[in-house]
Design a protein around this motif. Sequence first.
Motif: not given
Length: 182
Positions: A134, A139, A144-146, A158
Amino acid sequence: MERPPRLICVAGDFTRYDAHAVREHRRSIDLVRYRYYGSDHVSLEMVVSVTGKSAAANRRTRRHAHMEAPQALQRQTDAMAELAVAADETLRGLGDVITRVQRKQYAAYQRRRNFACVIPPQQTKLLVYLKADPKSVDLTPGFTRDVTGLGHHGTGDLEVQLRTERDLERAQDLFRLSYAAA
């Protein structure tokens, strides 16, 4: 007129989960806490009292709620199912040696090891977890997200949220990145 049965639970204490469960049952249930005062006195305190509907009324309510499901929700569910099929085709199309393993909570896509995990579609989105770093990706909130250190089904740090075909097109570079890392 016959009254429906009532359940009275008496205990030394109840948790907030007990009170929540009683409210969810839709039955007539009382939670009563007792306390000792010395050796001669006991007090009873009502913690929660829920008056439920009869079983027939509950069945009627559930049946009508199910029959009145909005058509918009059905169309939305169909769109998410179509998006899941398109995501499956895209992930399988990344290479020749990709296998799809269906797990209880997700579908894993493997080369030598998992490179993507797809969670069954929810009402408004399809979640894909990738084995991409990530920190190497820009992001985008809502896309998208860590999820490093967060619990979730599948493998990968991810999270990619797919809501439309356009999101699927945007995610193809991320899919290739994860595939190359596997």
